[in-house]
Enzyme design. Sequence first.
Site, PDB file in Angstrom:
ATOM      1  N   LYS A  53       0.696  11.965   5.736  1.00  0.00           N
ATOM      2  CA  LYS A  53       0.664  11.556   4.322  1.00  0.00           C
ATOM      3  C   LYS A  53       1.448  12.554   3.470  1.00  0.00           C
ATOM      4  O   LYS A  53       2.198  12.170   2.569  1.00  0.00           O
ATOM      5  CB  LYS A  53      -0.788  11.411   3.842  1.00  0.00           C
ATOM      6  N   GLN A  97      -9.880  12.090   2.725  1.00  0.00           N
ATOM      7  CA  GLN A  97      -9.706  11.574   4.082  1.00  0.00           C
ATOM      8  C   GLN A  97     -11.064  11.284   4.725  1.00  0.00           C
ATOM      9  O   GLN A  97     -11.972  12.095   4.690  1.00  0.00           O
ATOM     10  CB  GLN A  97      -8.914  12.595   4.926  1.00  0.00           C
ATOM     11  N   ASP A 120      -6.496   4.893  -2.528  1.00  0.00           N
ATOM     12  CA  ASP A 120      -6.939   4.193  -1.317  1.00  0.00           C
ATOM     13  C   ASP A 120      -7.441   2.790  -1.648  1.00  0.00           C
ATOM     14  O   ASP A 120      -7.589   1.959  -0.759  1.00  0.00           O
ATOM     15  CB  ASP A 120      -8.105   4.956  -0.661  1.00  0.00           C
TER      16      ASP A 120
END
Length: 290
Positions: A53, A97, A120
């Site tokens: 990422k 995460q 997200d």
Amino acid sequence: MSFLIDGKEISLAIKNEILHDVSLLKEKGCPPPSLAVVLVGNDPASQVYVKNKKKACEFTGIESLSFELPETTSQLELLSLIHELNNREDVTGILVQLPLPKHIDSQAILLAIKPGKDVDCFHPYNVGLLSVGQATLKPCTPWGVIELLKRSNITIEGKHCVVIGRSNIVGKPVGLMLLAENATVTTCHSKTKNIKEICKQADIIIAAVGIAHFVTADMVKEGAVLIDVGMNRLENGKLCGDIDFENCKDISSAITPVPGGVGPMTIAMLMKNCLTAAEMKESRGAFFGS
Ligand code: GUN
């Protein structure tokens, strides 16, 4: 061999488009998008995902800030970091995460992220917008699946799409997004009866079940499109998807490989959300929760 849908190539094209749009934003004198990536603990797979990422941020001109916290971090400490990031002017996107260590309530953490910075698209506010067709930020893996299909010139409208798996991250939102594209959607899960027969009727199968080689040749209709969201590690260390690629590829009309299919798309769409979150901040007021 059917048509191989190349997620690496398509994701590269998307990242180049984002790089261009980020440059335009900077030229206008706007601050660049910046993503705060929070990693708790030492899970090796999560470390790889986070590294990828950050690399994608570098490629697209998005700034990344890294917060690597020990496994022993308390829920309160993590909430306090989220609160700080929510209020920082120089942070336009926040990503925590998953999975988090067991002593932390993941849902409480995801709920604490400001919806306008939720790149997200895990916050119930953003999931709600998605369900009524009003989403600005979109869930990355499901959006990646839709883009893979569209950019491969595969028509979604009117197709019978069978989704295998009902997770909050993939199965449920991909069903909503396919519905928004006018597909007929069936979602199968561990309690579904006659799963083989249902899959055999599918024009498009989205496999997101997390079981290696779950979709076998006898479940696939001639000419079906196969999208594999699975990422399973076999005993020999090799990565494989939820679809038995070798035995299904010649029955299907198009198929994604693992790796190199949906995986790179998730990160490309994350970058797209980072850009959107920064743009939304610039036009503040248009979005509740920004
Ligand atoms: N862990 C596995 N996939 C994801 C993802 O898409 N986002 C986050 N935050 N964690 C993950």
